[in-house]
Every structure is written in structure tokens, then in C-alpha cells.
Design a protein around this motif. Structure first.
Motif, PDB file in Angstrom:
ATOM      1  N   ASP A 104      -4.312  -6.220  -4.716  1.00 28.99           N
ATOM      2  CA  ASP A 104      -3.866  -6.044  -3.337  1.00 28.99           C
ATOM      3  C   ASP A 104      -2.533  -5.319  -3.355  1.00 28.99           C
ATOM      4  O   ASP A 104      -1.741  -5.485  -4.285  1.00 28.99           O
ATOM      5  CB  ASP A 104      -3.687  -7.397  -2.651  1.00 28.99           C
ATOM      6  N   TYR A 105      -2.272  -4.528  -2.333  1.00 24.51           N
ATOM      7  CA  TYR A 105      -1.001  -3.827  -2.236  1.00 24.51           C
ATOM      8  C   TYR A 105      -0.585  -3.765  -0.783  1.00 24.51           C
ATOM      9  O   TYR A 105      -1.380  -4.020   0.117  1.00 24.51           O
ATOM     10  CB  TYR A 105      -1.101  -2.418  -2.819  1.00 24.51           C
ATOM     11  N   GLU A 106       0.697  -3.475  -0.548  1.00 22.82           N
ATOM     12  CA  GLU A 106       1.189  -3.288   0.804  1.00 22.82           C
ATOM     13  C   GLU A 106       2.067  -2.049   0.837  1.00 22.82           C
ATOM     14  O   GLU A 106       2.690  -1.686  -0.160  1.00 22.82           O
ATOM     15  CB  GLU A 106       1.949  -4.511   1.301  1.00 22.82           C
TER      16      GLU A 106
ATOM     17  N   TYR B  99       5.031  -0.317   3.473  1.00 26.85           N
ATOM     18  CA  TYR B  99       5.863  -0.699   4.614  1.00 26.85           C
ATOM     19  C   TYR B  99       7.048   0.252   4.755  1.00 26.85           C
ATOM     20  O   TYR B  99       7.444   0.925   3.818  1.00 26.85           O
ATOM     21  CB  TYR B  99       6.359  -2.139   4.466  1.00 26.85           C
TER      22      TYR B  99
ATOM     23  N   TRP C  79       6.182   0.637  -1.196  1.00 28.82           N
ATOM     24  CA  TRP C  79       4.922  -0.046  -1.433  1.00 28.82           C
ATOM     25  C   TRP C  79       5.058  -0.893  -2.679  1.00 28.82           C
ATOM     26  O   TRP C  79       5.955  -0.702  -3.489  1.00 28.82           O
ATOM     27  CB  TRP C  79       3.778   0.942  -1.586  1.00 28.82           C
ATOM     28  N   GLN C  80       4.166  -1.845  -2.791  1.00 25.88           N
ATOM     29  CA  GLN C  80       4.128  -2.669  -3.990  1.00 25.88           C
ATOM     30  C   GLN C  80       2.734  -3.224  -4.193  1.00 25.88           C
ATOM     31  O   GLN C  80       1.999  -3.436  -3.238  1.00 25.88           O
ATOM     32  CB  GLN C  80       5.146  -3.791  -3.914  1.00 25.88           C
TER      33      GLN C  80
ATOM     34  N   LEU D 238       0.722  -6.326  -4.922  1.00 27.25           N
ATOM     35  CA  LEU D 238       1.007  -7.738  -4.710  1.00 27.25           C
ATOM     36  C   LEU D 238       0.401  -8.625  -5.789  1.00 27.25           C
ATOM     37  O   LEU D 238       1.030  -9.552  -6.255  1.00 27.25           O
ATOM     38  CB  LEU D 238       0.490  -8.179  -3.342  1.00 27.25           C
ATOM     39  N   SER D 239      -0.840  -8.347  -6.161  1.00 26.08           N
ATOM     40  CA  SER D 239      -1.490  -9.190  -7.157  1.00 26.08           C
ATOM     41  C   SER D 239      -2.641  -8.431  -7.796  1.00 26.08           C
ATOM     42  O   SER D 239      -3.129  -7.452  -7.255  1.00 26.08           O
ATOM     43  CB  SER D 239      -2.019 -10.470  -6.521  1.00 26.08           C
TER      44      SER D 239
ATOM     45  N   ASN E 193      -7.360 -11.251  -7.864  1.00 26.39           N
ATOM     46  CA  ASN E 193      -8.238 -11.759  -6.810  1.00 26.39           C
ATOM     47  C   ASN E 193      -9.670 -11.912  -7.346  1.00 26.39           C
ATOM     48  O   ASN E 193      -9.967 -11.547  -8.477  1.00 26.39           O
ATOM     49  CB  ASN E 193      -8.171 -10.881  -5.548  1.00 26.39           C
TER      50      ASN E 193
END
Length: 98
Positions: free
Chosen positions: A80-82, A84, A67-68, A70-71, A74
Motif C-alpha cells: 500500500d502507498y499514499e 499527499y 509519497w510513501q 505504507l506496508s 497485506n
């Protein structure tokens, strides 16, 4: 800890939120992702054409679930994160991800 302005307070709250994401939320998300993969992939059928790796480098291996963030810029002041799964295919010579 006191804050001299709102921006300083916002940054401190955001840092604590990210720490919570790392420790609690992502641990829970990984567990749920492994369970969903187990239910939707491994329990659906048993293959006879190849050997499944499962927890040893396969889709259920938590080392393959990443996971990371993202920013953090916003409009709402959040981030935000993802999450995978980056398990590589078991087929020799293939560079594709599954």
C-alpha cells in the motif's frame, strides 16, 4: 538470478515493483496531482486578498507532493502507498496544513 524458493522470488518481484512505483508511477501521479490542482483550484478563480505561491512553495510545487510505501505485508502480497501534498498555509502564524 535464480531463486531457491518462492519467498525469495516474491521478495525480488516486490522489490522491482517498488522500484517501478518510485520511478514511473509516482512521477505520473505527481504530474496528475499538479494538473488536477491547477484545474480545480487555480483556474477556478483568481484571488485578490493574498498572493498565490503556485510552483514556488505552493500547491503546485512538486517538492510539496510526497509519497510513501505504507506496508508490504497485506494479504495479496502487494503493498500500500499514499501520495499527499504537504503545503503549509500562506497565513503568517498558522501551523495548519491546507
Amino acid at each position: 538470478m535464480s531463486h531457491k524458493n518462492f519467498d525469495s522470488l516474491r521478495k525480488a518481484v516486490l522489490a522491482k515493483a517498488k522500484e517501478g512505483m518510485r520511478k514511473d508511477v509516482m512521477t505520473y501521479a505527481k504530474t496528475q496531482m499538479v494538473q488536477a490542482t491547477l484545474d480545480e483550484v487555480y483556474k477556478v478563480y483568481e484571488t485578490y486578498q493574498y498572493s498565490r505561491r503556485r510552483y514556488s512553495g505552493g500547491l503546485l510545487d512538486e517538492d510539496n507532493i510526497n509519497w510513501q510505501i505504507l506496508s508490504s505485508s497485506n494479504r495479496r502480497g502487494g503493498f500500500d502507498y499514499e501520495i499527499y501534498n504537504n503545503t503549509k498555509t500562506n497565513f503568517k502564524g498558522s501551523q495548519r496544513f491546507i
